[in-house]
Enzyme design. Structure first.
Site, PDB file in Angstrom:
ATOM      1  N   ASP A   1      16.718 -31.230  10.349  1.00 22.20           N
ATOM      2  CA  ASP A   1      15.965 -32.313  10.982  1.00 22.20           C
ATOM      3  C   ASP A   1      17.013 -33.232  11.618  1.00 22.20           C
ATOM      4  OD1 ASP A   1      14.568 -34.582  11.653  1.00 22.20           O
ATOM      5  OD2 ASP A   1      13.729 -34.942   9.658  1.00 22.20           O
TER       6      ASP A   1
ATOM      7  N   TRP B   1      13.035 -38.650   4.080  1.00 21.97           N
ATOM      8  CA  TRP B   1      12.586 -37.615   5.023  1.00 21.97           C
ATOM      9  C   TRP B   1      12.699 -36.234   4.395  1.00 21.97           C
ATOM     10  CZ3 TRP B   1       9.595 -39.813   8.092  1.00 21.97           C
ATOM     11  CH2 TRP B   1       9.900 -40.992   8.754  1.00 21.97           C
TER      12      TRP B   1
ATOM     13  N   LYS C   1      14.234 -41.253  19.234  1.00 18.85           N
ATOM     14  CA  LYS C   1      15.414 -42.004  18.798  1.00 18.85           C
ATOM     15  C   LYS C   1      16.580 -41.860  19.781  1.00 18.85           C
ATOM     16  CE  LYS C   1      13.473 -42.204  14.359  1.00 18.85           C
ATOM     17  NZ  LYS C   1      13.036 -41.461  13.190  1.00 18.85           N
TER      18      LYS C   1
HETATM   19  C1  PLP Z   1      12.089 -40.892  12.453  1.00 17.90           C
HETATM   20  C2  PLP Z   1      12.337 -39.681  11.649  1.00 17.90           C
HETATM   21  C3  PLP Z   1      11.300 -38.796  11.277  1.00 17.90           C
HETATM   22  C4  PLP Z   1       9.853 -39.056  11.619  1.00 17.90           C
HETATM   23  O1  PLP Z   1       9.596 -38.651  12.912  1.00 17.90           O
HETATM   24  P1  PLP Z   1       8.085 -38.596  13.485  1.00 17.90           P
HETATM   25  O2  PLP Z   1       8.333 -38.083  14.875  1.00 17.90           O
HETATM   26  O3  PLP Z   1       7.562 -39.992  13.419  1.00 17.90           O
HETATM   27  O4  PLP Z   1       7.302 -37.665  12.653  1.00 17.90           O
HETATM   28  C5  PLP Z   1      11.642 -37.653  10.594  1.00 17.90           C
HETATM   29  N1  PLP Z   1      12.906 -37.384  10.241  1.00 17.90           N
HETATM   30  C6  PLP Z   1      13.921 -38.214  10.573  1.00 17.90           C
HETATM   31  C7  PLP Z   1      15.319 -37.862  10.191  1.00 17.90           C
HETATM   32  C8  PLP Z   1      13.670 -39.388  11.266  1.00 17.90           C
HETATM   33  O5  PLP Z   1      14.684 -40.207  11.592  1.00 17.90           O
END
Ligand code: PLP
Length: 370
Positions: free
Chosen positions: A181, A111, A205
């Site tokens: 993030d 990521w 999540k």
């Molecule tokens: C799942 C995830 C993403 C991707 O998220 P999207 O909403 O599908 O773009 C980005 N960063 C982290 C840390 C993730 O766990």
């Protein structure tokens, strides 16, 4: 209630998927009860105008619950956007990476690497640390950063969803805005928002369904952001209109509100942290007690409380373990294809009893095959 729906409810899956992930049953049942007729209005919330009073209450509740649960200071905007976490990989440099400046990224997995890649399309960006190795094995949280004191910002991934690593505490960045993030760990533990310039998470999540992204951003950063970009990508567009600049994803925001309500009832971020420690502890304790059978590829200092990754002695045993889990209605335990093995995602709404059941399976499986 029909017999079929009762039967389905008795068999609610123990969902360990990495995302989208388990939602609280109470939030789903509330949606079921209100789906066709929202609050006696004779129509579904999905059919209401985003500018009408019925939706407005939901929208403001979602925003204020985030403020309350995360202790967001007045000097920050809370935004509800679309495009997922990945859109933030682009929006952050579009807004905050001014010409002549460079941005720092900590790469601890895929990521972070992708976020850096997007920034490089738009301007100057570099890795302040990179713990990725060739072949994509395990990426510890770095202890040393090569920080540019003039960087536009420092971006990190607070929890590495694939690899099962997480920052236990966040680095000092001096005057450089810290951006995180938090897609896989937002509101899974208390944090001090005032240490950050911007925090973001796709909701799918820990916070709700896919389709809405939560962004918390310091007001002065929005004021100073670039103005020479399309309005749909400007934080300022949404900040000026309480995230009603255009039609927001009304139903995902409604589910976000329902989910945040449950989190609040369960003790907020502190309640979630206690639960996360308990759930992950049940699994790590087994990995530590039987390292000959369960291999944890993650160093102690980098262990994630929300994604527990482990290997069994052979790929065949891993397959057999996943099959035994499926027989017991435990799903979503297969590790990411880059990593292999087993990954148990233990986000906010994964029930403690499910993790206890998984722990029991680990015991019986090891007794039989160890
Ligand atoms: C799942 C995830 C993403 C991707 O998220 P999207 O909403 O599908 O773009 C980005 N960063 C982290 C840390 C993730 O766990």
């Amino acid at each position: 209630m029909t017999r079929a729906s009762l039967g389905r409810m008795n068999k609610r899956a123990m969902n360990f998927y990495a995302g989208p992930a388990a939602l609280p049953l109470a939030a789903l049942e509330r949606a079921r009860d209100e789906l066709v007729d929202f609050d006696g209005t004779g129509m579904s919330l999905m059919e209401h105008s985003h500018r009408g009073p019925a939706y407005d209450v939901v929208h403001r509740e979602a925003l204020s619950l985030i403020r309350e649960l995360m202790g967001v200071p007045e000097s920050y905007h809370v935004l509800l956007l679309q495009g997922g976490a990945r859109q933030q990989f682009a929006m952050i440099p579009m807004n905050l990476l001014h010409p002549g400046k460079s941005a720092d990224y900590v790469v601890t997995g895929n990521w972070g690497r992708q976020a850096l890649g997007e920034a490089k399309l738009l301007g100057e960006a570099r890795a302040a640390a990179n713990t990725e190795q060739e072949g994509g094995t395990f990426h510890a949280v770095p202890t040393e950063l090569d920080l540019d004191p003039d960087a536009a910002y420092l971006h990190l991934t607070s929890n590495n969803t694939l690899f099962g690593t997480q920052w236990a505490s966040y680095p000092e960045t001096g005057g450089v805005p810290l951006i995180a993030d938090m897609t896989s760990d937002m509101i899974s533990r208390p944090i001090d928002v005032s240490r950050f310039g911007l925090i973001y998470a796709g909701a799918q999540k820990n916070l709700g369904p896919a389709g809405v992204t939560v962004v918390i951003v310091r007001k002065d950063l929005v004021e100073g952001a670039r103005k020479d970009i399309p309005n749909v990508f400007r934080y300022a567009s949404f900040a000026a209109k309480d995230s009603l600049w255009n039609t927001p994803p009304t139903f995902p925001i409604y589910m976000l509100r329902n989910t945040l309500d449950v989190i609040k009832e369960q003790g907020g971020a502190a309640g979630m942290a206690k639960l996360s420690e308990k759930k992950s502890g049940l699994l790590y304790e087994r990995l530590d007690a039987h390292p000959d059978f369960f291999r944890s590829p993650v160093g102690q200092a980098s262990r994630s409380l929300v994604n527990v990754v482990f290997r069994l002695p052979t790929p065949e045993l891993e397959q057999a373990f996943l099959a035994a889990a499926a027989e017991r209605s435990m799903i979503g335990l297969k590790g990411h294809r880059i990593v292999g093995g087993i990954r148990a995602s233990l986000y906010n709404h994964v029930q403690l009893e499910w993790v206890e059941a998984l722990g029991d399976l680990m015991d019986t499986f090891r007794a039989k095959h160890g």
